[in-house]
Design an enzyme around this catalytic site. Structure first.
Site, PDB file in Angstrom:
ATOM      1  CB  SER A 136      -8.737 -16.278  11.640  1.00 13.64           C
ATOM      2  OG  SER A 136     -10.006 -16.130  11.045  1.00 13.64           O
ATOM      3  CE1 TYR A 149     -10.289 -21.000  14.398  1.00 11.61           C
ATOM      4  CE2 TYR A 149     -11.746 -19.342  13.463  1.00 11.61           C
ATOM      5  CZ  TYR A 149     -10.597 -20.115  13.392  1.00 11.61           C
ATOM      6  OH  TYR A 149      -9.755 -19.974  12.312  1.00 11.61           O
TER       7      TYR A 149
HETATM    8  N1  LIG Z   1      -9.808 -22.415   6.269  1.00 12.34           N
HETATM    9  C1  LIG Z   1     -10.264 -21.261   6.693  1.00 12.34           C
HETATM   10  O1  LIG Z   1     -11.356 -20.810   6.276  1.00 12.34           O
HETATM   11  C2  LIG Z   1      -9.432 -20.433   7.644  1.00 12.34           C
HETATM   12  C3  LIG Z   1      -9.763 -19.066   7.787  1.00 12.34           C
HETATM   13  C4  LIG Z   1      -9.012 -18.282   8.648  1.00 12.34           C
HETATM   14  C5  LIG Z   1      -7.957 -18.825   9.348  1.00 12.34           C
HETATM   15  N2  LIG Z   1      -7.653 -20.151   9.210  1.00 12.34           N
HETATM   16  C6  LIG Z   1      -6.539 -20.678  10.000  1.00 12.34           C
HETATM   17  O2  LIG Z   1      -5.583 -21.258   9.137  1.00 12.34           O
HETATM   18  C7  LIG Z   1      -4.861 -22.275   9.852  1.00 12.34           C
HETATM   19  C8  LIG Z   1      -4.845 -23.537   9.032  1.00 12.34           C
HETATM   20  O3  LIG Z   1      -6.194 -23.978   8.880  1.00 12.34           O
HETATM   21  P1  LIG Z   1      -6.680 -24.818   7.622  1.00 12.34           P
HETATM   22  O4  LIG Z   1      -7.815 -24.097   7.041  1.00 12.34           O
HETATM   23  O5  LIG Z   1      -5.540 -25.195   6.767  1.00 12.34           O
HETATM   24  O6  LIG Z   1      -7.270 -26.089   8.405  1.00 12.34           O
HETATM   25  P2  LIG Z   1      -7.226 -27.631   8.077  1.00 12.34           P
HETATM   26  O7  LIG Z   1      -7.325 -27.871   6.618  1.00 12.34           O
HETATM   27  O8  LIG Z   1      -8.259 -28.235   8.983  1.00 12.34           O
HETATM   28  O9  LIG Z   1      -5.773 -28.078   8.558  1.00 12.34           O
HETATM   29  C9  LIG Z   1      -5.425 -28.056   9.902  1.00 12.34           C
HETATM   30  C10 LIG Z   1      -4.068 -28.673  10.087  1.00 12.34           C
HETATM   31  O10 LIG Z   1      -3.790 -28.724  11.498  1.00 12.34           O
HETATM   32  C11 LIG Z   1      -3.525 -30.066  11.884  1.00 12.34           C
HETATM   33  N3  LIG Z   1      -4.030 -30.284  13.234  1.00 12.34           N
HETATM   34  C12 LIG Z   1      -5.320 -30.209  13.656  1.00 12.34           C
HETATM   35  N4  LIG Z   1      -5.402 -30.505  14.954  1.00 12.34           N
HETATM   36  C13 LIG Z   1      -4.130 -30.771  15.361  1.00 12.34           C
HETATM   37  C14 LIG Z   1      -3.564 -31.154  16.607  1.00 12.34           C
HETATM   38  N5  LIG Z   1      -4.328 -31.326  17.697  1.00 12.34           N
HETATM   39  N6  LIG Z   1      -2.225 -31.337  16.681  1.00 12.34           N
HETATM   40  C15 LIG Z   1      -1.457 -31.181  15.572  1.00 12.34           C
HETATM   41  N7  LIG Z   1      -1.935 -30.823  14.378  1.00 12.34           N
HETATM   42  C16 LIG Z   1      -3.255 -30.624  14.277  1.00 12.34           C
HETATM   43  C17 LIG Z   1      -4.248 -30.909  10.837  1.00 12.34           C
HETATM   44  O11 LIG Z   1      -3.671 -32.165  10.663  1.00 12.34           O
HETATM   45  P3  LIG Z   1      -4.139 -33.487  11.428  1.00 12.34           P
HETATM   46  O12 LIG Z   1      -5.621 -33.576  11.315  1.00 12.34           O
HETATM   47  O13 LIG Z   1      -3.398 -34.537  10.679  1.00 12.34           O
HETATM   48  O14 LIG Z   1      -3.657 -33.342  12.820  1.00 12.34           O
HETATM   49  C18 LIG Z   1      -3.994 -30.083   9.575  1.00 12.34           C
HETATM   50  O15 LIG Z   1      -2.698 -30.336   9.086  1.00 12.34           O
HETATM   51  C19 LIG Z   1      -5.558 -22.395  11.208  1.00 12.34           C
HETATM   52  O16 LIG Z   1      -4.831 -21.638  12.153  1.00 12.34           O
HETATM   53  C20 LIG Z   1      -6.923 -21.775  10.971  1.00 12.34           C
HETATM   54  O17 LIG Z   1      -7.494 -21.272  12.154  1.00 12.34           O
HETATM   55  C21 LIG Z   1      -8.372 -20.956   8.364  1.00 12.34           C
END
Ligand SMILES: NC(=O)c1ccc[n+]([C@@H]2O[C@H](COP(=O)([O-])OP(=O)(O)OC[C@H]3O[C@@H](n4cnc5c(N)ncnc54)[C@H](OP(=O)(O)O)[C@@H]3O)[C@@H](O)[C@H]2O)c1
Length: 257
Positions: A136, A149
């Site tokens: 991130s 985080y």
């Molecule tokens: N969105 C942002 O603003 C942002 C910014 C910078 C970086 N990121 C990074 O991008 C990546 C993806 O994030 P996202 O924004 O797509 O988040 P998201 O929409 O919340 O998706 C997270 C994914 O991880 C899975 N997950 C969560 N806890 C889990 C666990 N304990 N075991 C297995 N799977 C798990 C969730 O599925 P289930 O709930 O079905 O388990 C979902 O598929 C992350 O590394 C995040 O830190 C996001």
């Protein structure tokens, strides 16, 4: 070619899965929600690929080894590992419940490290493989109100760049991908929908972000930052005093009405 994607039931992981599917890679998709995973699998199988889903809580310590052993037993070789699953929690560290603190470390750091260690030796033996670690822009500065985080993402960045260097002659590439604010379920889970970051700075679409990550891993880049504005912010933190960077980071994380 088989790609293992963690956190593929929604958000950036799901969008990444779509890009790999369109390019005819077989997929192993991991997340906790059985129903969402099977919906994604049904959708992506239309590309004529094999999609295997494994519902697992990767924050539970035995999960990475369980996943690895299951794929070994089934004779599935992972050519590309995408460590994408992570979550963030908002609030002052001293008040944050212990399970939220340790849960972020277990998923964002421990599972990512364990999966990398498990799948790497066979990639090295084949002199071929790719690892995409999703960090991130939080990786580039301390994050008051999301201290754990931000620190977890600093770990992912540092770890990925270090092992990319160790592996530079191995045929295996390691890519650290740093999205900024992105429209997914992340902000709601983290409780940051009304932060200045999401309200004032704005978020990118998940498919646009995922395309950047997909290109970066396929090009074998060591570091990629999503979006020109995020790239600029990440660079600026290198020259400003750290106390100032931390204060600005807090201001951006604060909630506005
Ligand atoms: N969105 C942002 O603003 C942002 C910014 C910078 C970086 N990121 C990074 O991008 C990546 C993806 O994030 P996202 O924004 O797509 O988040 P998201 O929409 O919340 O998706 C997270 C994914 O991880 C899975 N997950 C969560 N806890 C889990 C666990 N304990 N075991 C297995 N799977 C798990 C969730 O599925 P289930 O709930 O079905 O388990 C979902 O598929 C992350 O590394 C995040 O830190 C996001």
């Amino acid at each position: 070619m088989t790609v293992l994607i963690t956190g593929a039931s929604g958000g950036i992981g799901y969008e990444l899965a779509k890009f790999f599917a369109r390019d005819h890679h077989n997929l192993v998709l991991v997340a906790r929600s059985v129903d969402k995973l099977s919906q994604v699998a049904t959708e992506l199988q239309a590309h004529g690929i094999t999609v295997k889903t494994i519902a697992l809580d990767l924050a539970a310590p035995p999960a990475p080894k369980f996943l690895f052993d299951q794929l070994q037993r089934e004779g599935i070789t992972v050519d590309i590992l995408v460590n994408n699953a992570a979550f963030g929690a908002y609030g002052e560290f001293a008040q944050m419940p212990e399970e939220e603190i340790l849960g972020q470390i277990d998923l964002n750091i421990t599972a990512l490290t364990a999966l990398t260690r498990l799948f790497l030796p066979s990639m090295i033996a084949r002199r071929s493989g790719r690892i995409l670690n999703v960090a991130s822009t939080a990786a580039f500065q301390p994050g008051p109100l999301m201290a754990v985080y931000y620190a977890s993402k600093a770990y992912v960045l540092s770890f990925s760049e270090a092992i990319a260097n160790e592996l530079r002659h191995s045929g295996v590439t390691v890519t650290c991908f740093c999205p900024g604010a992105t429209h997914t379920g992340f902000a709601k889970r983290a409780g940051v929908e009304s932060s200045r970051l999401f309200k004032l700075v704005g978020a990118m679409s998940a498919d646009k972000v995922a395309l950047g990550g997909y290109r970066a891993v396929m090009e074998g880049r060591t570091l990629a930052i999503s979006g020109a504005h995020n790239w600029l912010v990440a660079q600026s933190t290198r020259f400003a005093p750290r106390k100032m960077v931390t204060a600005i980071s807090r201001w951006i994380a604060e909630k506005v009405s």
